[in-house]
Write a protein that holds these residues in place. Structure first.
Motif, PDB file in Angstrom:
ATOM      1  N   GLY A  18      -8.062   5.136  -1.845  1.00 55.64           N
ATOM      2  CA  GLY A  18      -7.870   4.541  -3.166  1.00 55.64           C
ATOM      3  C   GLY A  18      -7.228   5.451  -4.182  1.00 55.64           C
ATOM      4  O   GLY A  18      -7.721   5.620  -5.283  1.00 55.64           O
ATOM      5  N   ALA A  19      -6.109   6.062  -3.829  1.00 53.13           N
ATOM      6  CA  ALA A  19      -5.499   7.020  -4.746  1.00 53.13           C
ATOM      7  C   ALA A  19      -4.337   6.445  -5.541  1.00 53.13           C
ATOM      8  O   ALA A  19      -4.060   6.896  -6.637  1.00 53.13           O
ATOM      9  CB  ALA A  19      -5.016   8.233  -3.970  1.00 53.13           C
ATOM     10  N   CYS A  20      -3.641   5.459  -5.005  1.00 57.59           N
ATOM     11  CA  CYS A  20      -2.337   5.154  -5.585  1.00 57.59           C
ATOM     12  C   CYS A  20      -2.313   3.920  -6.482  1.00 57.59           C
ATOM     13  O   CYS A  20      -1.435   3.777  -7.314  1.00 57.59           O
ATOM     14  CB  CYS A  20      -1.311   4.982  -4.473  1.00 57.59           C
ATOM     15  N   ARG A  21      -3.248   3.004  -6.282  1.00 53.63           N
ATOM     16  CA  ARG A  21      -3.332   1.773  -7.087  1.00 53.63           C
ATOM     17  C   ARG A  21      -2.145   0.835  -6.882  1.00 53.63           C
ATOM     18  O   ARG A  21      -1.796   0.076  -7.765  1.00 53.63           O
ATOM     19  CB  ARG A  21      -3.486   2.096  -8.576  1.00 53.63           C
ATOM     20  N   MET A  22      -1.479   0.943  -5.764  1.00 54.54           N
ATOM     21  CA  MET A  22      -0.419  -0.018  -5.468  1.00 54.54           C
ATOM     22  C   MET A  22      -1.031  -1.340  -5.023  1.00 54.54           C
ATOM     23  O   MET A  22      -0.411  -2.390  -5.129  1.00 54.54           O
ATOM     24  CB  MET A  22       0.463   0.498  -4.327  1.00 54.54           C
ATOM     25  N   CYS A  23      -2.242  -1.269  -4.466  1.00 53.88           N
ATOM     26  CA  CYS A  23      -2.808  -2.429  -3.781  1.00 53.88           C
ATOM     27  C   CYS A  23      -3.694  -3.252  -4.702  1.00 53.88           C
ATOM     28  O   CYS A  23      -4.504  -4.032  -4.232  1.00 53.88           O
ATOM     29  CB  CYS A  23      -3.609  -1.961  -2.573  1.00 53.88           C
TER      30      CYS A  23
ATOM     31  N   ILE B 272       0.854  -1.195   0.000  1.00 58.28           N
ATOM     32  CA  ILE B 272       0.000   0.000   0.000  1.00 58.28           C
ATOM     33  C   ILE B 272       0.883   1.236   0.000  1.00 58.28           C
ATOM     34  O   ILE B 272       2.052   1.189   0.381  1.00 58.28           O
ATOM     35  CB  ILE B 272      -0.912   0.058   1.251  1.00 58.28           C
ATOM     36  N   LEU B 273       0.322   2.316  -0.439  1.00 60.69           N
ATOM     37  CA  LEU B 273       1.052   3.575  -0.399  1.00 60.69           C
ATOM     38  C   LEU B 273       0.148   4.677   0.150  1.00 60.69           C
ATOM     39  O   LEU B 273       0.580   5.513   0.929  1.00 60.69           O
ATOM     40  CB  LEU B 273       1.529   3.932  -1.816  1.00 60.69           C
ATOM     41  N   CYS B 274      -1.124   4.670  -0.231  1.00 59.98           N
ATOM     42  CA  CYS B 274      -1.992   5.758   0.187  1.00 59.98           C
ATOM     43  C   CYS B 274      -2.929   5.343   1.308  1.00 59.98           C
ATOM     44  O   CYS B 274      -3.704   6.142   1.791  1.00 59.98           O
ATOM     45  CB  CYS B 274      -2.802   6.291  -0.992  1.00 59.98           C
ATOM     46  N   HIS B 275      -2.860   4.097   1.726  1.00 58.66           N
ATOM     47  CA  HIS B 275      -3.807   3.634   2.740  1.00 58.66           C
ATOM     48  C   HIS B 275      -3.204   3.776   4.131  1.00 58.66           C
ATOM     49  O   HIS B 275      -2.014   3.611   4.325  1.00 58.66           O
ATOM     50  CB  HIS B 275      -4.164   2.169   2.481  1.00 58.66           C
TER      51      HIS B 275
ATOM     52  N   PRO C 113      -8.660  -2.086  -6.458  1.00 57.10           N
ATOM     53  CA  PRO C 113      -7.865  -1.752  -5.260  1.00 57.10           C
ATOM     54  C   PRO C 113      -8.352  -2.504  -4.033  1.00 57.10           C
ATOM     55  O   PRO C 113      -9.549  -2.494  -3.735  1.00 57.10           O
ATOM     56  CB  PRO C 113      -8.073  -0.244  -5.099  1.00 57.10           C
TER      57      PRO C 113
ATOM     58  N   CYS D  81      -7.652  -1.822  -0.964  1.00 52.14           N
ATOM     59  CA  CYS D  81      -7.850  -1.002   0.236  1.00 52.14           C
ATOM     60  C   CYS D  81      -9.224  -0.357   0.289  1.00 52.14           C
ATOM     61  O   CYS D  81      -9.617   0.148   1.331  1.00 52.14           O
ATOM     62  CB  CYS D  81      -6.764   0.063   0.342  1.00 52.14           C
TER      63      CYS D  81
END
Ligand code: SF4
Ligand code: SF4
Ligand code: SF4
Ligand code: SF4
Ligand code: SF4
Ligand code: FES
Lengths: 824, 134
Positions: free
Chosen positions: A43-48, A32-35, A61, A63
């Motif tokens: 749900g901004a970064c889409r890493m998850c 995760i990055l934005c969670h 996503p 998160c």
């Protein structure tokens, strides 16, 4: 609980979980990055990104997606890994990649993810961001070139801190984080945004370039400022506390701190720390050694009886206070007290009569579980900011109703649907009694109140508190009082909070009794999310009361000790860590009394105004150098351990008192641990406690409440003096007691005292912001800078009390309301 | 084997050396030619008239002998630089890890190997002593 399959593993998770939560609970790691667990899903970064079979294998996503029964989730297929690599490539495209000079290096989520996903090249080409960097702020450096727009800073400042200093500015590739009108940051400086920023966009300036993250030793401790008792982690290198480190899993507050805890640590390694004992010789304090200093003190103490007295700061540990008390008893005196006496009266006198115990029955954890919070004085936010965060979250996330009874508006008043009744200063007790009367009159009282001891007399006394009459005295309307009373009584769970402290002389035993009476009559005790919470001022204020470090059975309390010094009946005064010259009412009186004192001993970290008057000054240790226990305001007993070695020749207060007990012919306990064992054996509520049981987060000492009504005294309404303004004292958000003056962070943002007044008064008297005003009261006169705000009602002025350079006690002689004239 | 054979073999080797160029250097009259990759005294590279080192602390972190001390400072442009950079040559094991770790090519190892000194303090090379000489 729902069943689902993650990466082929059958797992269960609570039904309100997201996929990310479900995976985490079951030990499956999704990047995760934005969670952030404390914040709402974003749900901004889409890493998850993960794949869900039921959604035709689309990438969604984790998160933000709630789980459903039978979901089949894949978290690391080659496609997902590719998608994540793409996310990282795009983030790194405009990122400056200055890890070697970025203080976040080693603790950076972006750096770690880049490493994990081995993103070492980029298919795209673009220029780097060229945002201007804010180097000017003394506490928070903002470099938006490194920002990944996760929005955590914006969200934490809004959702938890409730300040809303930061926001997204502009659109698309231009988007950045900034303050209103792109101005500099001027906020509470709690550092929450810095803590959660996953990259090096927001950094603690006092720690800039001081050390790399990996070279710091992380020492868990407890904040040494206020009674909230926040857990914190100190970052130590070369015997120096260089920073505080955020740990989202620490304490009830999930690592959140206020400006004092986050940025006020510099006093620990301050250049100004005393390092050697000082003894006054020929009128001058001269460097000495421990043997000489202790010998002199012991000779003054030995057999001195009631001629010696002690005043301690409630920043000492429980063990130290108990030992100090023992030492005084060995010297033959019962004259010991802390916190000016009145600052603990709500507990040591008020609650004793109302609850049969010296503590409030509720805990900080009740705040978010309540239905209605009744806060007495908006200052509760300033005195205990992290408790303020709990109130913010209760109101904003849990829909808890917030009612405030205060002499001024404040930050809490701005929370959604908060209702603040602004009454004339010093009249809260009468209003609370009138509320009790309304509850009784409207048959809203709890069914069993008639059985509570003292009910008959209480009912009789309430006759004198008709809401109409009280409303008139207090500048409120009777309807408001009635409405407040009935919503309080009707709430299923309701919690009353009020701060106490040296700057709040009106928050005394009578207030505690009034609050307790109200809670008892409305049947609000003994339920989760309900009851009464008294916010005590210092990190161990509650412990000092629990250890019985105050005057009982006719012994002198702190102010009587001062009087005794002035009258000559007290010849030796031992002040441990307190700075009465600044923090006790009536500067001139305290000064004269200390002058009169034949022999003054001060144990301190710094050469305070009080220490400068002493005959012997002992250099002692800060909380970061000692071992022991402290008790937070809700009776959470926590264990602190040394994070660094002692500074210079300083010793812990424990060692000082132990050495003196030995010299007085007693046998001193060897270690704080042995004294804690004694506490566990003797102090009610502390039974069966041990260091190991306390662990990292502490244990609540049990509170045994036996409710009883206390008959309220009729109080005359404070009669305004014509042409004068009502001065109330209190705490500023950035400070706690006088210690925070030695923390650089607080002094950067609030370096001196001020007088806050309403726009109406400022306009009428033609004062502008920062004008130097002369404030004159019956007891003295001083100059203070004007601060004009919209929160003050007309006729009221406020001054914080922390500042030794220009202490407000020059005009404040200890009454809750001081009438002053203010001229330019 | 004939007992005399090994002796003859030995003498043959000895004899052959009499016609080879000696390996021994008549140091200090003769100076060795050090290879380019020789790991001698460190030098801090300079660019634009200042040390390239940005005080990232990677070399003190990687150094197995823990002999590098870096203290970062903030210059007038708010950039990071090494306010203090010291290597204790008595502890250095000349492994060259610092050179490998440096992300900005700020440190290298020179051919300088004559590091003998009279006082212990003199083995601690300050930033000034380490700056490359042009
Ligand atoms: S934010 Fe992280 S990735 Fe970016 S420069 Fe700093 S340490 Fe490196
Ligand atoms: S320091 Fe605290 S108040 Fe200031 S912007 Fe950050 S989160 Fe908000
Ligand atoms: S400044 Fe930090 S926390 Fe705020 S949006 Fe950017 S990366 Fe996220
Ligand atoms: S001063 Fe109080 S509220 Fe702030 S971090 Fe310390 S204990 Fe917590
Ligand atoms: S690794 Fe290079 S840039 Fe970093 S401190 Fe060492 S010499 Fe300086
Ligand atoms: S962590 Fe899920 S979108 Fe950022």
């Amino acid at each position: 609980m729902l069943n689902l399959t993650i990466d082929g593993k059958q797992v269960t998770a609570p039904k309100d979980s997201t996929i990310y939560d479900a995976a985490r609970i079951n030990g499956i790691k999704i990047p995760i990055l934005c969670h952030d667990k404390k914040l709402k899903p974003f749900g901004a970064c889409r890493m998850c990104l993960v794949e869900v079979e039921q959604m035709k294998g689309r990438q969604i996503p984790a998160c933000t997606t709630p789980i459903t029964e039978g979901m089949i989730v894949q978290t690391a297929t080659p496609e997902i890994v590719k998608a994540r690599e793409l996310v990282l490539e795009l983030l790194l495209l405009n990122h400056p990649l200055d890890c070697p000079v970025c203080d976040k290096g080693g603790d950076c989520d972006l750096q770690n993810l880049t490493y994990d996903y081995k993103v070492d090249s980029n298919r795209f080409l673009d220029s780097k961001f060229q945002h201007e960097i804010d180097y000017n702020n003394p506490l928070i450096e903002r470099d938006m070139n490194r920002c990944v727009l996760c929005g955590k800073c914006v969200r934490i400042c809004d959702e938890i801190v409730g300040f809303g200093a930061l926001t997204f500015i502009d659109r698309g590739i231009e988007t950045k984080i900034g303050c209103e009108f792109e101005k500099g940051l001027n906020c509470e400086f709690c550092g929450s945004c810095v803590s959660v920023c996953p990259v090096g966009s927001l950094l603690a300036r006092p720690f800039k370039f001081k050390a790399r993250f990996w070279s710091l030793t992380k020492q868990k401790s407890v904040c040494g400022y206020c009674g909230t008792g926040c857990n914190l982690t100190l970052g130590v290198k070369d015997n120096k506390v260089l920073t505080t480190i955020y740990d989202e899993n620490q304490g009830f507050h999930n690592g959140q701190l206020c400006v004092r805890g986050r940025f006020g640590y510099q006093f620990i390694n301050s250049e100004k720390r005393l390092t050697k004992p000082l003894v006054r010789k020929n009128g001058k304090l001269e460097e000495s050694n421990w043997d000489e200093a202790l010998e002199i003190i012991a000779s003054r103490m030995k057999g001195a009886g009631a001629e010696v007295a002690a005043i301690a700061t409630p920043r000492l540990t429980n063990e130290e206070l108990l030992l100090f008390k023992k030492m005084m008893i060995m010297a033959g005196s019962n004259n010991y007290d802390h916190a000016a006496g009145y600052a603990h009266a709500a507990l040591s006198d008020g609650f004793v009569r109302s609850f049969g115990t010296t503590a409030a029955p509720s805990t900080i954890l009740d705040i978010q579980k309540s239905d209605l919070l009744l806060v007495i004085k908006t200052d509760s936010y300033e005195t205990h900011p992290v408790i303020g965060f709990e109130i913010n979250m209760a109101v904003k996330n849990k829909g808890v109703t917030l009612k405030i009874l205060s002499d001024k508006q404040g930050k809490l008043s701005r929370l959604p649907d908060a209702r603040t009744l602004v009454h004339s200063p010093g009249s809260e007790v009468a209003i609370l009694n009138a509320m009790a009367r309304v509850i009784l009159d409207n048959k809203l009282a709890d069914g069993s109140v008639t059985d509570v001891p003292g009910f008959a007399n209480f009912e009789k006394a309430l006759a004198g508190f008709a809401p109409e009459a009280i409303a008139e005295q207090c500048g409120l309307s009777a309807v408001d009082i009635k409405l407040l009373a009935s919503s309080y009584a009707r709430a299923e769970k309701a919690l009353i909070l009020f701060p106490v402290g040296q700057a709040y002389p009106g928050h005394n035993a009578a207030l505690a009794n009034a609050v307790a009476n109200l809670a008892i009559i409305a049947g609000k005790l003994g339920k989760e999310g309900s009851g009464v919470l008294c916010l005590s001022e210092k990190n161990n204020s509650q412990g000092a009361v629990d250890m019985g470090f105050y005057a009982v059975d006719g012994a002198l309390d702190a102010l009587q000790i001062i009087d005794g010094c002035a009258a000559g009946s007290i010849k030796t005064l031992f002040i441990a860590g307190e700075n009465p010259l600044v923090s006790y009412p009536d500067h001139a009186k305290i000064k004269a009394a200390l002058d009169q004192t034949e022999f003054l001993i001060v144990s301190e970290l710094f050469m305070t105004e009080t220490a400068a008057m002493a005959d012997v000054v002992l250099p002692v240790c800060s909380f970061a150098e000692k071992e022991g226990t402290v008790t937070a305001t809700d009776r959470r007993v926590q264990h602190i351990k040394p994070a660094i070695k002692k500074i210079g020749q300083s010793r812990t207060d424990f060692e000082v008192f132990a050495a003196l007990i030995d010299k007085l012919g007693g046998i001193a306990p060897a270690t704080p641990a042995s004294v804690f064992a004694e506490i566990a054996a003797n102090v009610p509520g502390y039974a069966d406690m041990s260091y190991s049981a306390l662990g990292d987060e502490g244990v609540f000492a049990a509170v045994d409440v036996k409710p009883a009504f206390v008959v309220p005294q009729q109080t005359a309404a404070a009669s305004p003096e014509s042409g004068k303004l009502a001065l109330v004292t209190g705490s500023a958000l950035y400070h706690n007691g006088t210690l925070s003056q030695y923390g650089e962070g607080p002094m950067h943002v609030c370096p001196e005292g001020y007088i806050e007044l309403s726009r109406a008064d400022a306009a009428a008297l033609k004062f502008a912001e920062n004008d130097l005003l002369t404030v004159t009261s019956a007891s003295g006169s001083m100059k203070l800078k004007a601060r004009v705000t919209s929160r003050m009602p007309q006729g009221l002025v406020f001054a914080p009390y922390h500042f030794g350079a220009n202490p407000v006690n020059q005009v404040w002689s200890g009454s809750p309301v001081t009438w002053v004239t203010v001229v330019k | 084997m004939n007992p005399i054979t090994p002796i003859i073999n030995g003498l043959r080797i000895t004899l052959s050396h009499m016609f080879k160029k000696p390996i021994t250097l008549q140091y200090p009259d003769e100076r060795p030619k050090v290879a380019a990759r020789f790991r001698g005294l460190h030098a801090l590279n300079v660019s634009h008239n200042k040390a390239k080192c940005v005080a990232c602390y990677l070399c003190p972190t990687v150094c197995p002998a823990k002999c590098i001390t870096v203290e970062a400072g903030e210059d007038a442009n708010h950039d990071k630089y090494a306010a203090k950079y010291e290597i204790d040559m008595l502890r250095c094991i000349f492994c060259g890890y610092c050179v490998e770790a440096c992300p900005v090519d700020a440190i290298r190892m020179t051919g300088e190997f004559e590091l003998a000194n009279y006082r212990r303090e003199d083995f601690v090379y300050s930033k000034e002593r380490l700056l490359e000489k042009k």
